[in-house]
Write a protein that holds these residues in place. Structure first.
Motif, PDB file in Angstrom:
ATOM      1  N   GLY A 116      32.483  65.703  51.316  1.00  0.00           N
ATOM      2  CA  GLY A 116      33.429  65.411  50.566  1.00  0.00           C
ATOM      3  C   GLY A 116      32.521  63.958  50.208  1.00  0.00           C
ATOM      4  O   GLY A 116      31.531  63.913  50.934  1.00  0.00           O
ATOM      5  N   VAL A 117      32.229  63.338  48.902  1.00  0.00           N
ATOM      6  CA  VAL A 117      32.013  62.247  48.909  1.00  0.00           C
ATOM      7  C   VAL A 117      32.278  61.025  47.788  1.00  0.00           C
ATOM      8  O   VAL A 117      33.404  61.370  47.190  1.00  0.00           O
ATOM      9  N   SER A 118      31.746  59.765  48.060  1.00  0.00           N
ATOM     10  CA  SER A 118      32.291  59.050  47.772  1.00  0.00           C
ATOM     11  C   SER A 118      31.457  58.616  45.728  1.00  0.00           C
ATOM     12  O   SER A 118      29.968  58.844  46.050  1.00  0.00           O
ATOM     13  N   VAL A 119      32.385  59.036  45.057  1.00  0.00           N
ATOM     14  CA  VAL A 119      32.141  58.843  43.441  1.00  0.00           C
ATOM     15  C   VAL A 119      32.005  57.859  42.708  1.00  0.00           C
ATOM     16  O   VAL A 119      33.409  56.979  42.686  1.00  0.00           O
ATOM     17  N   PHE A 120      30.759  56.938  42.113  1.00  0.00           N
ATOM     18  CA  PHE A 120      31.403  55.666  41.459  1.00  0.00           C
ATOM     19  C   PHE A 120      32.132  55.705  40.461  1.00  0.00           C
ATOM     20  O   PHE A 120      31.324  56.204  39.548  1.00  0.00           O
ATOM     21  N   ASN A 121      33.344  54.855  39.607  1.00  0.00           N
ATOM     22  CA  ASN A 121      34.101  55.115  38.721  1.00  0.00           C
ATOM     23  C   ASN A 121      33.423  54.367  37.518  1.00  0.00           C
ATOM     24  O   ASN A 121      34.024  52.725  38.121  1.00  0.00           O
ATOM     25  N   PRO A 122      33.239  54.378  36.730  1.00  0.00           N
ATOM     26  CA  PRO A 122      32.713  53.120  35.851  1.00  0.00           C
ATOM     27  C   PRO A 122      33.490  52.333  35.313  1.00  0.00           C
ATOM     28  O   PRO A 122      33.522  51.333  34.785  1.00  0.00           O
ATOM     29  N   ASP A 123      34.851  53.492  35.166  1.00  0.00           N
ATOM     30  CA  ASP A 123      36.211  52.836  33.846  1.00  0.00           C
ATOM     31  C   ASP A 123      36.396  51.376  35.074  1.00  0.00           C
ATOM     32  O   ASP A 123      37.186  49.878  34.493  1.00  0.00           O
ATOM     33  N   THR A 124      36.336  51.412  36.414  1.00  0.00           N
ATOM     34  CA  THR A 124      37.749  50.832  37.623  1.00  0.00           C
ATOM     35  C   THR A 124      36.229  49.779  37.894  1.00  0.00           C
ATOM     36  O   THR A 124      37.048  49.197  38.373  1.00  0.00           O
ATOM     37  N   ARG A 125      34.854  50.093  38.486  1.00  0.00           N
ATOM     38  CA  ARG A 125      34.293  49.822  38.955  1.00  0.00           C
ATOM     39  C   ARG A 125      34.719  50.153  40.297  1.00  0.00           C
ATOM     40  O   ARG A 125      33.908  48.832  41.210  1.00  0.00           O
ATOM     41  N   THR A 126      34.719  51.149  40.297  1.00  0.00           N
ATOM     42  CA  THR A 126      35.334  51.723  41.808  1.00  0.00           C
ATOM     43  C   THR A 126      34.793  52.284  42.769  1.00  0.00           C
ATOM     44  O   THR A 126      34.633  53.584  41.718  1.00  0.00           O
ATOM     45  N   PHE A 127      34.305  52.939  44.044  1.00  0.00           N
ATOM     46  CA  PHE A 127      34.061  54.055  44.108  1.00  0.00           C
ATOM     47  C   PHE A 127      35.493  55.088  44.618  1.00  0.00           C
ATOM     48  O   PHE A 127      36.640  54.440  44.752  1.00  0.00           O
ATOM     49  N   GLU A 128      35.407  56.034  44.300  1.00  0.00           N
ATOM     50  CA  GLU A 128      36.746  57.003  44.431  1.00  0.00           C
ATOM     51  C   GLU A 128      35.770  57.842  45.764  1.00  0.00           C
ATOM     52  O   GLU A 128      35.285  58.584  45.518  1.00  0.00           O
ATOM     53  N   PHE A 129      37.042  58.405  46.014  1.00  0.00           N
ATOM     54  CA  PHE A 129      36.571  59.430  47.110  1.00  0.00           C
ATOM     55  C   PHE A 129      36.759  60.529  46.626  1.00  0.00           C
ATOM     56  O   PHE A 129      38.009  61.554  46.491  1.00  0.00           O
ATOM     57  N   HIS A 130      35.833  62.032  46.388  1.00  0.00           N
ATOM     58  CA  HIS A 130      36.306  63.131  46.088  1.00  0.00           C
ATOM     59  C   HIS A 130      35.928  64.240  47.561  1.00  0.00           C
ATOM     60  O   HIS A 130      35.390  64.253  47.939  1.00  0.00           O
ATOM     61  N   PRO A 131      37.793  64.574  47.250  1.00  0.00           N
ATOM     62  CA  PRO A 131      37.696  65.466  48.832  1.00  0.00           C
ATOM     63  C   PRO A 131      36.233  66.335  48.995  1.00  0.00           C
ATOM     64  O   PRO A 131      36.401  67.433  47.868  1.00  0.00           O
ATOM     65  N   GLY A 132      35.977  66.699  50.205  1.00  0.00           N
ATOM     66  CA  GLY A 132      35.501  68.206  50.648  1.00  0.00           C
ATOM     67  C   GLY A 132      36.182  69.959  50.547  1.00  0.00           C
ATOM     68  O   GLY A 132      37.229  69.274  51.080  1.00  0.00           O
ATOM     69  N   VAL A 133      35.099  70.431  51.285  1.00  0.00           N
ATOM     70  CA  VAL A 133      36.191  71.624  51.096  1.00  0.00           C
ATOM     71  C   VAL A 133      37.056  72.059  52.465  1.00  0.00           C
ATOM     72  O   VAL A 133      38.401  72.739  53.102  1.00  0.00           O
ATOM     73  N   VAL A 134      36.603  70.817  53.671  1.00  0.00           N
ATOM     74  CA  VAL A 134      37.226  70.359  54.505  1.00  0.00           C
ATOM     75  C   VAL A 134      38.401  70.279  54.688  1.00  0.00           C
ATOM     76  O   VAL A 134      39.472  70.462  55.336  1.00  0.00           O
ATOM     77  N   PHE A 135      39.275  69.636  53.352  1.00  0.00           N
ATOM     78  CA  PHE A 135      40.717  69.118  53.368  1.00  0.00           C
ATOM     79  C   PHE A 135      41.836  70.394  52.883  1.00  0.00           C
ATOM     80  O   PHE A 135      41.967  70.786  52.052  1.00  0.00           O
ATOM     81  N   ALA A 136      42.168  71.289  54.311  1.00  0.00           N
ATOM     82  CA  ALA A 136      42.359  72.245  54.116  1.00  0.00           C
ATOM     83  C   ALA A 136      42.806  72.874  55.350  1.00  0.00           C
ATOM     84  O   ALA A 136      42.779  72.120  56.257  1.00  0.00           O
ATOM     85  N   ASN A 137      44.801  73.516  55.098  1.00  0.00           N
ATOM     86  CA  ASN A 137      45.183  73.623  56.644  1.00  0.00           C
ATOM     87  C   ASN A 137      44.211  74.540  57.187  1.00  0.00           C
ATOM     88  O   ASN A 137      43.738  75.220  58.711  1.00  0.00           O
ATOM     89  N   VAL A 138      43.391  75.404  56.600  1.00  0.00           N
ATOM     90  CA  VAL A 138      42.686  76.620  56.757  1.00  0.00           C
ATOM     91  C   VAL A 138      41.510  76.715  55.635  1.00  0.00           C
ATOM     92  O   VAL A 138      41.278  77.464  54.759  1.00  0.00           O
ATOM     93  N   VAL A 139      40.435  76.202  56.637  1.00  0.00           N
ATOM     94  CA  VAL A 139      39.067  76.260  56.145  1.00  0.00           C
ATOM     95  C   VAL A 139      38.044  77.805  56.913  1.00  0.00           C
ATOM     96  O   VAL A 139      37.698  77.598  58.301  1.00  0.00           O
ATOM     97  N   VAL A 140      37.492  78.660  55.716  1.00  0.00           N
ATOM     98  CA  VAL A 140      37.251  79.869  56.744  1.00  0.00           C
ATOM     99  C   VAL A 140      35.118  79.537  55.808  1.00  0.00           C
ATOM    100  O   VAL A 140      34.843  79.512  54.603  1.00  0.00           O
ATOM    101  N   GLY A 141      34.004  79.418  57.105  1.00  0.00           N
ATOM    102  CA  GLY A 141      33.026  79.160  56.372  1.00  0.00           C
ATOM    103  C   GLY A 141      32.272  80.702  56.933  1.00  0.00           C
ATOM    104  O   GLY A 141      32.807  80.981  58.274  1.00  0.00           O
ATOM    105  N   ASP A 142      32.228  81.302  55.642  1.00  0.00           N
ATOM    106  CA  ASP A 142      31.525  82.662  55.919  1.00  0.00           C
ATOM    107  C   ASP A 142      29.401  82.269  56.188  1.00  0.00           C
ATOM    108  O   ASP A 142      29.181  81.652  55.990  1.00  0.00           O
TER     109      ASP A 142
END
Length: 353
Positions: A116-142
């Motif tokens: 995941g990555v933190s992205v700057f939101n110009p409206d709120t002037r804060t960084f918002e965390f956008h989760p990556g693919v590991v945020f799941a119960n089962v992660v399949v890495g091919d």
């Protein structure tokens, strides 16, 4: 994996040599209720049947996947293309009513794509965390070995600590959390060998192997009409899995069996044929997997058979032979077989928990 009363991988039978019942010698205080074990057997039976609708003729591989799931480990499936590695991972994931995400590892995949990555939101002037693919119960890495070492390392914290740290902020991963990764050991162009630290975080490594003739013929009939994965429905959910994991955690391990597991891993560290033996994490994985294996057999205690049956699956991929052993054709599997044959099984006088 064979039943605990049969012959083990290295040709030894423990049960026949016991002078006292196994429950007395290894059981100790029974902390698991019979009803709990029946529930575990019933639920895992449904999961097994679901997977075997897609993966035919591979009961041992499916059994290992269930052991890893119940022991809160991670599974590495390594084999040549076309034998069902990704199909097994998807079938297990679809059998659980939880969040499932898939990563196709490629050389240009970035660590932020995984965690995941933190992205700057110009409206709120804060960084918002956008989760990556590991945020799941089962992660399949091919094809995990197609990603760069930098991207592979993004999984280290996730797999060991079940959390993600991005820009100094730590976010917990939901339980259960299982990584199922596949890799092709034959095709080396455009691939990166898994670092030792990455391999050590996989509880078990399995090879699918080619299916038996009858299973391959059945596959031609079932897979050519439609994709059998499309018909799979979840047979359990994350909440029920957490209960099963708790049951497995209550399975008793006697002092003798624990010392036996430690003796096996310690012997790999002193072997003259290896430059890298099994880590303390490997010992922990071996015991946790043995507890899951015992529970799947309907037992509330671990036998030496459980440890012995799982040793090749848990330890082999962590071992690195030295130059002399490699040149003479000795593989990690053959070296481990020799080590296991020399480590004494708990004697009756020291077997009581």
């Amino acid at each position: 994996m064979e039943p605990h009363g049969g012959r083990c991988r290295f040709g030894r039978t423990f049960r026949s040599a016991l002078r006292l019942p196994s429950a007395r010698r290894y059981g100790g205080l029974v902390a698991v209720e019979t009803g709990d074990l029946e529930t575990l057997t019933r639920v895992t039976g449904r999961v097994r049947q679901n997977i075997e609708r897609v993966i035919e003729g591979k009961p041992d591989v499916v059994g290992t996947a269930l052991v890893v799931l119940l022991a809160e480990g991670h599974l590495l499936i390594e084999d040549v293309p076309g034998v069902g590695k990704t199909m097994l991972a998807k079938a297990l994931a679809r059998s659980i009513e939880g969040s499932v995400k898939r990563i196709q590892f490629t050389p240009d995949l970035l660590p932020s794509d995984v965690t995941g990555v933190s992205v700057f939101n110009p409206d709120t002037r804060t960084f918002e965390f956008h989760p990556g693919v590991v945020f799941a119960n089962v992660v399949v890495g091919d094809e995990i070995n197609r990603a760069s070492p930098k991207t592979q390392s993004a999984l280290l914290e996730c797999m060991e600590e079940r959390q993600v740290t991005v820009d100094g902020n730590t976010v917990e991963l939901e339980s259960p959390f299982l990584v199922i990764a596949t890799q092709n050991p034959i095709e080396m162009e455009g691939t990166y060998a898994l670092p030792e630290a990455q391999r050590d975080r996989f509880m078990c490594r399995v090879s699918m192997g080619y299916p038996p003739l009858a299973a391959e013929l059945a596959m031609l009939d079932s897979h050519t009409r439609r994709n059998p994965l499309d018909d799979l429905e979840p047979v359990t959910d994350a909440a029920e899995l957490r209960k099963l994991v708790h049951i497995v955690g209550s399975v008793h391990v006697s002092d003798a069996v624990a010392r036996y597991a430690v003796a096996l891993t310690t012997a790999t560290r002193t072997s003259p044929d290896l430059v890298l033996g099994a880590s303390p994490r490997a010992t922990l994985h071996l015991v946790r997997a043995a507890k899951a294996h015992a529970a799947l057999q309907g037992r509330s205690f671990v036998l030496p058979d459980d440890v012995l049956d799982l040793a090749p699956l848990v330890l082999t991929h962590r071992l690195i032979p030295n130059v002399e052993a490699s040149l003479s054709g000795r593989t990690p599997a053959s070296i481990l077989s020799g080590i296991v044959s020399r480590v004494p099984v708990p004697a009756s006088s020291t077997s009581h928990g």
